[in-house]
Scaffold this active site. Structure first.
Site, PDB file in Angstrom:
ATOM      1  N   TYR A  29      10.926  90.716  48.005  1.00  0.00           N
ATOM      2  CA  TYR A  29      11.701  91.856  47.498  1.00  0.00           C
ATOM      3  C   TYR A  29      11.722  91.679  45.983  1.00  0.00           C
ATOM      4  CZ  TYR A  29      15.639  94.068  45.603  1.00  0.00           C
ATOM      5  OH  TYR A  29      16.477  94.687  44.918  1.00  0.00           O
TER       6      TYR A  29
ATOM      7  N   GLU B  93      19.132  90.914  39.641  1.00  0.00           N
ATOM      8  CA  GLU B  93      18.474  90.891  40.972  1.00  0.00           C
ATOM      9  C   GLU B  93      18.605  89.720  41.879  1.00  0.00           C
ATOM     10  OE1 GLU B  93      17.054  93.359  42.776  1.00  0.00           O
ATOM     11  OE2 GLU B  93      17.416  94.739  41.112  1.00  0.00           O
TER      12      GLU B  93
ATOM     13  N   ASP C 180      14.680  96.137  50.865  1.00  0.00           N
ATOM     14  CA  ASP C 180      15.795  95.257  51.120  1.00  0.00           C
ATOM     15  C   ASP C 180      16.504  96.041  52.221  1.00  0.00           C
ATOM     16  OD1 ASP C 180      16.984  97.775  50.143  1.00  0.00           O
ATOM     17  OD2 ASP C 180      18.236  96.652  48.728  1.00  0.00           O
TER      18      ASP C 180
END
Ligand code: SF4
Length: 364
Positions: free
Chosen positions: A123, A40, A141
């Site tokens: 996020y 991520e 996102d």
């Protein structure tokens, strides 16, 4: 605008589509929260294909959060070299130390705990909580923003705080309880592979019958984009300084742009200043040494997110003065073949090919 049962329809269609169409990506083959967290962070501002080799190498080198926490900052940056946005690597390293210290080496599950980690914003916290732990947390996102703006035909600027809030609210409303892991990935996957920024593939989209932008033929107009201003351009000079066959490199301060990376000494050319005068001044200010300029080596162009540079590299010899760190935190004299052992910014690396192994005849 629709609500209630229609929301359920969106999530059901999307989940069915994702089940059949999900790309096989390395971070989807694991349930290890540490690996998902690394992915991520790497995927922020970076394309999937660029991330893949970095992800594999990084996990080979630092297979657990404890190994990462114990690593030297230089070796973490070396593994990140070329991926850009280096504050991500520094924060990942700091966050690993915090996980070992404060969470006994376990990645926290709760969004609020994740938000205490360096480099983890709304996020990323939502992505780790949902993808690693299947917690009912939404994510928004760039891809999700695009899908939602089109699905709900949101014509206002998605960067405004009011619309951002609305997007998070919608993402939460659409999320089917207990299915955050596949649903959030499905939303992002749809944005990445079907609901493309230009020419979205509406004819194969599972949401085409529910999509308000599709109904009104406004897909290409949404989300509203800011008019792009040209990037400011700067002239930068760097010195490849030889002494007895070795080259002088220095290390940037740990924070800020490219923090902690090694580089050739130099800096920005002031208005009205010649390249050569700027080079001598910058090297003096950074390391307290005087140089003799031998010849221009190469000029490379490089763009960062908010500006672009023309980087002029010169071959030099050391004239006088012992190096001292004034605008840096460390320096070394290294053999040309050792440069590859240090983490350099991409613009500096573009100079490597032009560097002679010995320096020219007039070297000191
Ligand atoms: S129908 Fe088209 S615009 Fe609407 S969500 Fe699907 S791909 Fe995007």
């Amino acid at each position: 605008m629709y609500a209630g049962p229609q929301y359920k329809k969106v999530s059901a269609l999307l989940l069915r589509w994702f089940d059949k169409n999900a790309r096989d990506l390395p971070w989807r083959r694991t349930t290890d929260p540490y690996a998902i967290w690394v992915a991520e962070i790497m995927l922020q501002q970076t394309q999937v294909d660029t991330v893949k080799p970095y992800y594999d190498r990084f996990l080979d080198r630092f297979p657990t959060v404890r190994r990462l926490a114990r690593a030297r900052p230089d070796s973490v940056l070396k593994m990140w070299e070329g991926l850009g946005y280096y504050c991500r690597a520094r924060n990942l390293h700091r966050a690993a130390a915090s996980i070992v210290r404060d969470f006994d080496g376990h990645i926290p599950h709760a969004r609020d705990e994740l938000l205490t980690l360096p480099g983890v914003g709304l996020y990323t916290a939502g992505a780790i909580a949902s993808i690693a732990f299947n917690r009912d947390e939404p994510v928004v996102d760039g891809n999700v923003t695009r899908v939602l703006c089109r699905l709900f035909r949101i014509r206002q600027d998605p960067r405004s705080s009011r619309i951002r809030k609305r997007l998070w609210h919608l993402a939460g409303e659409l999320l089917p309880a207990g299915k955050a892991r596949p649903f959030n990935q499905a939303m992002m996957e749809l944005g990445a592979t079907v609901c493309l920024p230009r020419r979205p593939l509406c004819q194969v989209c599972p949401l085409r019958r529910l999509c308000s932008a599709n109904e009104h033929g406004e897909q290409e107009k949404l989300p509203r984009r800011a008019s792009k201003k040209p990037l400011p351009r700067h002239k930068v000079v760097v010195a490849v300084i030889y002494r007895k066959g070795r080259i002088l490199i220095d290390k940037r301060k740990p924070d800020g742009l490219l923090g902690g990376l090694w580089e050739f000494p130099g800096g920005k050319v002031r208005s009205g200043e010649s390249l050569e005068a700027a080079l001598r001044r910058e090297v003096r200010e950074e390391l307290g040494v005087e140089v003799r300029i031998v010849r221009p080596l190469v000029t490379v162009q490089h763009s960062y997110s908010h500006f672009a540079i023309a980087l002029h590299a010169f071959e030099c010899t050391h004239a006088s003065g012992r190096p001292r760190c004034r605008g840096c935190v460390d320096f070394k004299w290294v053999l040309p073949q050792q440069l590859k052992n240090y983490a350099f910014p991409a613009a500096n690396k573009k100079i490597f090919a032009a560097i002679p192994r010995q320096g020219s005849k007039r070297r000191s």
